[in-house]
Design a protein around this motif. Structure first.
Motif, PDB file in Angstrom:
ATOM      1  N   GLU A 162       6.355   0.917 -42.594  1.00 16.14           N
ATOM      2  CA  GLU A 162       6.117   1.902 -41.545  1.00 16.14           C
ATOM      3  C   GLU A 162       6.646   3.276 -41.943  1.00 16.14           C
ATOM      4  OE1 GLU A 162       7.537   0.831 -37.574  1.00 16.14           O
ATOM      5  OE2 GLU A 162       6.003  -0.738 -37.622  1.00 16.14           O
ATOM      6  N   ALA A 163       7.839   3.275 -42.530  1.00 11.81           N
ATOM      7  CA  ALA A 163       8.444   4.539 -42.952  1.00 11.81           C
ATOM      8  C   ALA A 163       7.571   5.223 -43.989  1.00 11.81           C
ATOM      9  CB  ALA A 163       9.842   4.286 -43.512  1.00 11.81           C
ATOM     10  N   LYS A 164       6.986   4.414 -44.874  1.00 10.04           N
ATOM     11  CA  LYS A 164       6.121   4.943 -45.907  1.00 10.04           C
ATOM     12  C   LYS A 164       4.872   5.578 -45.299  1.00 10.04           C
ATOM     13  CE  LYS A 164       5.984   3.146 -50.593  1.00 10.04           C
ATOM     14  NZ  LYS A 164       5.708   1.923 -51.351  1.00 10.04           N
ATOM     15  N   LYS A 165       4.309   4.850 -44.320  1.00 12.17           N
ATOM     16  CA  LYS A 165       3.103   5.317 -43.664  1.00 12.17           C
ATOM     17  C   LYS A 165       3.351   6.668 -43.004  1.00 12.17           C
ATOM     18  CE  LYS A 165       0.648   1.729 -41.642  1.00 12.17           C
ATOM     19  NZ  LYS A 165       0.529   0.983 -40.393  1.00 12.17           N
ATOM     20  N   ARG A 166       4.537   6.772 -42.361  1.00 14.34           N
ATOM     21  CA  ARG A 166       4.856   8.001 -41.670  1.00 14.34           C
ATOM     22  C   ARG A 166       4.971   9.171 -42.648  1.00 14.34           C
ATOM     23  NH1 ARG A 166       9.556   6.393 -38.144  1.00 14.34           N
ATOM     24  NH2 ARG A 166       8.278   4.619 -37.585  1.00 14.34           N
TER      25      ARG A 166
END
Lengths: 262, 285
Positions: free
Chosen positions: A256-260
């Motif tokens: 999720e952090a990567k996606k953000r």
């Protein structure tokens, strides 16, 4: 600089070995065909099968899980409400409330356990499941307060006021604006409580009476005559399932952090 | 409109304070009253015509056996607190400097062992330290005679350090990650070397974390009866064992309460220390 890095890695590695060595021992013992923990009798999965037939261990497990779940739930509700209330209090009452929650954190477990036992006996309440549950809620509330309080400090009163200004009722404004900010603290308070309750021995020891066993008290009772190998199997299962769960959650958070970022 | 808004805020403030109700009732019923009850039992003795005020439960601590247990508890818990501090500080500092990513990951590493039952983990150390245990088997490979590790004070200290080390690492780490990197950079810019920066900047800023870590290790070590009974054998008695015996086997609750009160003097001292350094204020929405 490079040798320093290597030295640091060695040091961290040693501490990790120190922390995880006994866990490795227990996992190995769960596959040990010999009943005695002193010698290795070959590899077996026998204990994992027998575990589910062992009624005493299964009832201790269900008590442990039920108490952990209920105590974490109650503690989360009571603790979170208290933190919400604290945000509007004057300094003195606020200090009194936080001190109140510091007492069980800093007090000796044996004193907390013994004092709860005295209260239950004084009001003629039977020691047993309910007494243990009350004890666990009591020592869990501070963990919730401690987890939610920092999140409360980060919330912003003008956003809440803006919601009220735009016509939201206080409850609605709270649920839509403030609660999402508190949620990480509430969740970690719940998980912390659940973990602490699962791992507790001392408070349970003094409040359980003679009727019920949790895993901890069962293990303590077996310490002298030798732990049943099924117990090693059960704790290995518990440990591995938590480990897997944590890895999944961590992976998802990272994704999720990567996606953000992108 | 403004009036109405103001009123709305005020009523919501009063209502909100009422939410502390369950908490206050619960903590008074199960924290405050129980402690008062310990004091009540501690200051009274059973006689033929009911309870009578007495200091004899408190003076039980002067009994040579109890005094020895208390002394040993203080000594061992002090030693394990110091060892924990020495082991934990570098770890916390390294984790801070590495930016391991999320705090939750760090917390996870140190909380995870707790999912293996605390008693079982301590029993596992029996396996490792025993006469025929893991360490001695390894030593015998190198032809070294088996060491006498289990059932010693050293084994108890070992168990204490093992069980409570995470409670020293986490508070120190929590304080260290909050130190602004700019403060450290400023010190370096102004000519301080790494060692000076540590002594003059990082160490003083981390005192609150160290204090809370010290109490989180010292109090449970001082009062444990489980670690000593598993790793210390039956010969080594700590004050926690004495109190547990009084409640669970001898049934003398007055004596047990009196000794608990004596023990609480030390706990109160550590609580006072914590409150001096804990001056945080909650505000928020």
């Amino acid at each position: 600089m490079k040798t320093r890095r290597i030295l640091e890695n060695i040091y961290i590695g040693l501490v990790m070995v120190f922390l995880y060595a006994p866990i490795l021992v227990l996992v190995v013992l769960s596959f040990n065909a010999s009943k005695s923990r002193a010698k290795w009798g070959g590899f077996t999965l026998k204990w994992y099968g027998e575990l589910f037939q062992n009624r005493e261990i299964m009832s201790a497990l269900s008590n442990t899980l039920l108490i952990a779940l209920l105590s974490a739930l109650f503690a989360t509700v009571i603790g979170t409400l208290a933190v919400i209330a604290m945000s509007r209090m004057k300094k003195v009452p606020k200090t009194i409330l936080t001190t109140l929650s510091n007492i069980p954190m800093l007090n000796a477990e044996i004193v907390t356990g013994v004092s709860l036992m005295l209260v239950f006996v004084a009001v003629n309440m039977k020691l047993g499941f309910n007494a243990v549950l009350i004890g666990h809620i009591t020592f869990n509330i501070p963990y919730v307060v401690l987890s939610v309080l920092p999140k409360m400090k980060q919330t912003n009163s003008s956003v809440y006021e803006a919601a009220l200004d735009l016509g939201a009722t206080p409850v609605k404004a709270f649920c839509k604006v403030v609660l999402p900010d508190l949620m990480p603290g509430i969740v970690s308070g719940f998980i912390l409580s659940f973990t602490m309750s699962m791992d507790d021995f001392v408070i349970t020891h003094f409040t359980r009476g003679a009727e019920i066993h949790t895993l901890s008290t069962k293990i303590y009772a077996e310490t002298r005559k030798g732990i049943k190998p099924e117990m090693y199997a059960l704790s290995t299962l518990l440990f591995v399932s938590v480990l897997v769960l944590l890895i999944i959650v961590n992976k998802r958070n990272m994704a999720e952090a990567k996606k953000r970022k992108n | 409109m403004r009036e109405r808004f103001k009123r709305k805020m005020q009523t919501s403030g009063v209502f909100r304070q009422l939410l502390a109700g369950p908490y206050i009732v619960w903590m008074v019923a199960f924290i405050v009253i129980p402690l008062l009850l310990i004091a009540y039992y501690g200051f009274t003795v059973k006689t033929d015509d009911g309870l009578r005020f007495s200091l004899s439960n408190l003076t039980l601590i002067a009994n040579p056996i109890n005094l020895k247990a208390l002394g040993l508890s203080l000594e061992l818990s002090l030693i394990s607190t110091i060892i924990c501090l020495i082991l934990a500080y570098p770890i916390a500092l390294m984790l801070r400097n590495r930016n391991v990513g999320s705090d939750s990951f760090v917390i996870m590493i140190f909380m995870l062992p707790m999912w293996m039952n605390f008693l079982l983990r301590t029993i596992a150390w029996q396996n490792i330290l025993e006469k025929t245990g893991v360490i001695n088997s390894l030593l015998s490979v190198f032809g070294i005679k088996p060491l006498n590790l289990i059932n010693t004070s050293g084994a108890i200290v070992f168990g204490m350090v093992y069980n409570f080390l995470p409670f020293m690492i986490l508070p120190i780490y929590n304080v260290l990650v909050k130190i602004d990197q700019n403060v450290i950079n400023a010190a370096r810019d102004l000519g301080a070397n790494a060692f000076q920066t540590f002594i003059k900047v990082i160490l003083p800023l981390s005192v609150p974390g160290m204090i809370s870590g010290i109490t989180m290790v010292f109090v449970p070590s001082l009062t444990t009866f489980v670690i000593s009974s598993i790793l210390g054998g039956s010969k080594i008695v700590l004050i926690g064992n004495v109190i547990e015996q009084q409640f669970k086997f001898l049934g003398n609750w007055n004596a047990g309460s009196g000794l608990s009160l004596v023990l609480m003097i030390f706990i109160l001292i550590s609580m006072a220390l914590v409150s001096i350094y804990d001056k945080d204020d909650v505000k928020g929405f």
